[in-house]
Design a protein around this motif. Structure first.
Motif, PDB file in Angstrom:
ATOM      1  N   ASN A 166       3.474  -2.259   1.897  1.00 43.40           N
ATOM      2  CA  ASN A 166       2.376  -1.383   1.491  1.00 43.40           C
ATOM      3  C   ASN A 166       2.129  -1.575  -0.005  1.00 43.40           C
ATOM      4  O   ASN A 166       2.535  -0.756  -0.815  1.00 43.40           O
ATOM      5  CB  ASN A 166       2.756   0.074   1.765  1.00 43.40           C
ATOM      6  N   LEU A 179      -0.345  -1.329  -2.163  1.00 42.32           N
ATOM      7  CA  LEU A 179      -1.012  -0.342  -3.019  1.00 42.32           C
ATOM      8  C   LEU A 179      -0.766   1.097  -2.577  1.00 42.32           C
ATOM      9  O   LEU A 179      -1.211   2.027  -3.225  1.00 42.32           O
ATOM     10  CB  LEU A 179      -2.515  -0.610  -3.049  1.00 42.32           C
ATOM     11  N   THR A 180      -0.068   1.282  -1.458  1.00 45.37           N
ATOM     12  CA  THR A 180       0.040   2.646  -0.949  1.00 45.37           C
ATOM     13  C   THR A 180       1.467   3.172  -0.938  1.00 45.37           C
ATOM     14  O   THR A 180       1.700   4.282  -0.483  1.00 45.37           O
ATOM     15  CB  THR A 180      -0.529   2.752   0.474  1.00 45.37           C
ATOM     16  N   SER A 181       2.446   2.387  -1.397  1.00 41.44           N
ATOM     17  CA  SER A 181       3.787   2.953  -1.500  1.00 41.44           C
ATOM     18  C   SER A 181       4.096   3.178  -2.972  1.00 41.44           C
ATOM     19  O   SER A 181       3.682   2.404  -3.832  1.00 41.44           O
ATOM     20  CB  SER A 181       4.818   2.034  -0.861  1.00 41.44           C
TER      21      SER A 181
END
Lengths: 323, 402
Positions: A179, A181-183
């Motif tokens: 992930n 950009l999302t973690s």
């Protein structure tokens, strides 16, 4: 054109006149005139600096001590609140986070940009077919508008449908889809990576220029003494390049500290503030929450940090000139 | 060259004109022209509003000088105009911004100008009211609902969920491979807050204090959907437009979104979608959603005659006929519930939105100008709980206590 010619004649007449007076008087008015001319040349630069650098900086510093909100724009009143903006900012958990992130972002970006920029500059220093064309292609990240660049990177780094993860999953034996950009643990890494991509052209261009300045004879002489490859780099290239390296690093730090568009475009400081830096936090405070006082306080903190590096740069520069 | 010099000479005059007028003087042009500022700069809004404003101008016998700026620059423009005393005669604002601008003193109370908001839904009036006075009039509104992909649902033999439990089980059943059952935006902007509000409010949560079991349960629902992989982790970076793209591409079987996506969705060949209300916490529960849309205000320009004319223009823009025309044309619903049937008769897709109007809740209804602060806390807590490794309770407590 006609006006210029007239003025020119008038000026000549004027400058001819003092010659008729006493020699001492002539010298006096001459130096005065020279001074005036000198001042006249300086005035535009001073006016420009005061108007476009002095005023905003002073305004920003003052704003940091005021309760400057949307109301201020209509009423013109910005009550003086002393250090309250700074107290609020320092007491904010997101601020601490953003300071750490700013340090990591700057250190990571500079290290990556510099090492890769240096490697590419050394690579292109050896002339080969099409090296000029390839070298100009490396400049591309510079030419792409940042908003477009970050939009493409967001697509590349998307977890489910991004190009990077598609490539990873196509590799044999690889079964991960990070992930990017999302973690909260990877987002900062991803943002630093994109910023490195963006900074390579600058580093490469300046370092390549520095390399061109090193006389070829030094390498020839070194080669006779057995200094080739790594040893030539260590004992000839690196010492000769040091002034350029200093410039690249210090300017790089100052540019990187204030990076805003890359982060806003990729993650907007998220997820969960994991990519929030002082500059994105300042932007958010001022232009999304309209707390211009606190935003200005954050901006001032950033200015002070940049100033430290600017001073380092000026001192190193002066030492280089003295040498 | 000569013109350039003339401009230079005129500059100090122009500057002093801007600086003057401490009493709120206006630099509006001729006395028979009303200056209008809005952000309707793309179709279908641009054309429909241009026509509506010009027609109303003719009705009240005034010329119109309209400027439409990009949406994200409107507030900056308004602030600039506030400080240079060049506010327009009629100003459009996004409804959650109305109270903040009213609090700055830049807007005129509409009650004094004889504007009447009879028939408008209570929630909408609340957003336009600051300290007991009406400052704006909003003709049309929109909100969010649950969109579902009819083909995917038919293939799986499922019906759209009506409760939170159904939402979880349905979303789980529809999640296969890289296709997700559910999509919504939990981005770290006010957009993310806006999408979370129906869950929070319908469960009894409140923005005054988000550190409550009700809000935590709502956040737990979203976290469950993420943890059971029915919702992509990209939800924390998706804007609502990104969510619509995912739904349009068939990557998500359901999404939370609004009617402004009809254009995008209808353009996709083979996509058949239905719209139902957002699932309630339990069967038969009331769903409380926030509302969007823009309201018309009259800035304090100091020109009373013009303000009267501006009030006539705002009244005309909020006429029943105009509300229906604009609603049908832009995929919104009238703020007067009595007009809903006229609109849904022409566009049945709007039914799920129109039916919510009487229960819609204003984001600024309780906190007024302090709303942005609460909205920031909400999206921060949501992100911390979804990807920041915190429990919903801990994330909400941290956000609430700063």
């Amino acid at each position: 054109m006609a006006e210029v010619a007239t003025e020119g004649r008038a000026a000549r007449r004027a400058s001819a006149r003092p010659a008729a007076g006493g020699p001492a008087k002539a010298r006096g008015s001459h130096t005065l005139r020279t001074r005036l001319v000198e001042v006249a040349f300086v005035v535009p630069a001073v006016v420009y600096l005061v108007l476009f650098f002095g005023y905003p900086v002073v305004k920003n510093i003052v704003m940091g001590f005021q309760a400057y909100t949307t109301k201020t724009f209509f009423t013109g009143e910005a009550p003086w609140v002393g250090l309250e903006n700074y107290r609020n900012v320092f007491g904010d958990a997101i601020f601490n986070r953003s300071v750490v992130n700013t340090l990591l972002f700057t250190a990571g970006s500079i290290a990556g940009q510099f090492v890769l920029g240096m490697a590419i500059a050394l690579f292109f220093h050896k002339r080969f077919a099409l090296s000029g064309v390839l070298r100009s292609l490396i400049l591309l990240p510079w030419l792409i508008p940042m908003i477009a660049g970050t939009a493409v990177w967001r697509w590349i780094l998307d977890t489910d449908n991004g190009a990077l993860n598609r490539i990873l999953s196509a590799l044999p034996g690889v079964d991960v889809s990070p992930n990017w950009l999302t973690s909260t643990s990877l987002a900062l890494v991803a943002v630093i990576g994109v910023n490195i991509w963006l900074g390579i052209p600058f580093n490469m261009t300046i370092l390549y220029g520095g390399l061109q300045e090193i006389p070829e004879e030094l390498y020839e002489a070194g080669a006779l003494d057995g200094a080739t490859g790594w040893r030539a780099f260590r004992h000839i290239t690196w010492p000769m390049l040091r002034p350029v390296v200093t410039v690249v690093l210090v300017l790089g730090v100052v540019y990187t500290l204030k990076v805003l568009d890359v982060i806003l475009g990729l993650t907007n400081g998220g997820p969960a503030n994991s990519t929030q830096t002082i500059s994105t936090f300042s932007y958010d405070t001022s232009f999304r929450q309209f707390d211009f006082g606190a935003g200005a306080a954050l901006g001032n903190i950033l200015i002070v940090i940049s100033l430290v590096f600017a001073v380092v740069y000026l001192r190193l520069n002066r030492r280089a000139i003295d040498e | 060259m000569r013109a350039g010099l003339a401009a230079l000479l005129a500059l100090p005059l122009a500057l002093s004109a801007c600086g003057g007028g401490s009493g709120g003087g206006t630099t509006s042009g001729a006395s028979d022209t009303l200056r209008v500022l809005d952000y309707y700069n793309s179709d279908p809004n641009a054309t429909l509003w241009k026509t509506a404003i010009e027609n109303c101008g003719k009705t009240i016998g005034m010329k119109i000088d309209r400027e439409a700026v990009p949406g994200e620059t409107l507030i900056q423009k308004v602030l600039q105009q506030s400080s240079s005393k060049t506010l327009p005669d009629v100003l459009m604002l996004d409804n959650p911004d109305v109270q903040q601008i009213a609090a700055s003193g830049a807007l005129a109370p509409l009650d004094d100008l004889g504007i009447d908001a009879t028939g408008v839904a209570d929630g909408v009036i609340k957003a336009s009211t600051y300290e007991g006075k009406l400052y704006a009039l909003q003709p049309v509104t929109n909100t969010i609902a649950l969109f579902y992909n009819k083909k995917i649902f038919e293939a799986a033999g499922l019906t759209p969920p009506t409760t939170w439990d159904e939402l979880k089980t349905t979303a789980a059943k529809l999640t296969q491979g890289d296709k997700y059952g559910f999509a919504m935006s939990n981005i770290n902007t006010y957009e993310g807050t806006w999408q979370f509000l129906p869950f929070m409010w319908s469960n009894g949560g409140d923005e005054k204090d988000i550190n409550t079991p009700e809000t935590a349960a709502a956040l737990q629902l979203v976290k469950d959907l993420l943890d059971q992989k029915s919702l992509s982790q990209s939800t924390v970076t998706w804007s609502q437009a990104d969510v619509a793209d995912q739904f349009a591409a068939g990557n998500a079987a359901m999404m939370i979104n609004g009617p402004w996506n009809f254009g995008t969705l209808d353009a996709v060949e083979g996509l058949e979608y239905g719209i139902v209300p957002i699932p309630a916490p339990t069967a038969g529960g009331t769903v409380v959603s926030p509302f969007g849309g823009e309201a018309w205000t009259i800035p304090q320009t100091g020109d009373e005659a013009k303000q009267k004319k501006a009030a006539e223009l705002v009244t005309c823009l909020n006429s029943d006929d105009n509300e229906v025309t604009i609603s049908v044309g832009t995929g919104t619903v009238p703020t007067k519930p009595a007009l809903a049937s006229q609109v849904t008769a022409k566009n049945p897709n709007l039914e799920a939105f129109a039916s919510q109007v009487p229960d819609l809740r204003a984001r600024t209804g309780e906190l007024g100008p302090e709303w942005p602060d609460a909205a920031t806390k909400i999206y921060t807590a949501v992100q911390n709980a979804l990807v920041g490794g915190m429990t919903p309770e801990a994330a909400l407590a941290q956000a609430q206590n700063g």
